[in-house]
Design a protein around this motif. Structure first.
Motif: not given
Length: 132
Positions: A92-101, A114-118
């Motif tokens: 799951a894309e971290e940036d998109d997960i972050a949209l849900f707080g 999945g993202g910069p750290s993983n």
């Protein structure tokens, strides 16, 4: 695993495509069949599709249409759990997960952020990359 040992990457970005139209064959059903028939897949959930991997989400609702109750709607969270049990790797894309707080326990067990750290493996390592 495929004949050359490499997996396929399936990318899913759109989360909801209609209830009655997809009650028997939604995008995760297709992903499950590709995983089964072609020997292994990684699945990247992006955009609203990250909600497919949300822990604690409500079960699929029923719909009343013309006085008839339809209770055979897809349950994406159950499908994600089944895919993991069958050997698919779900990201799951971290940036998109972050949209849900969200907090650290927001995803179903076994789903990877999945993202910069993983980072995901490079696309060139996959046998094929497909947008579903």
């Amino acid at each position: 695993m495929s004949e050359d040992g490499r997996r396929r990457l399936l990318i899913i970005e759109r989360a909801y495509r209609g209830a009655l139209e997809t009650q028997f064959a939604d995008v995760l059903y297709l992903a499950r069949e590709l995983n089964r028939q072609q020997g292994g897949t990684d699945i990247l959930l992006r955009g609203l599709a990250v909600t497919y991997a949300a822990a604690g989400a409500r079960p699929a609702p029923t719909v009343v249409a013309g006085g008839r109750t339809v209770d055979t709607l897809p349950d994406p969270r159950r499908s994600v759990r089944t895919l993991i049990e069958e050997g698919a790797v779900i990201w799951a894309e971290e940036d998109d997960i972050a949209l849900f707080g969200t907090g650290p326990d927001w995803l179903l067990p076994g789903v990877r952020r999945g993202g910069p750290s993983n980072p995901l493996p490079a696309w060139s390592t996959y046998r094929g990359v497909y947008f579903l």
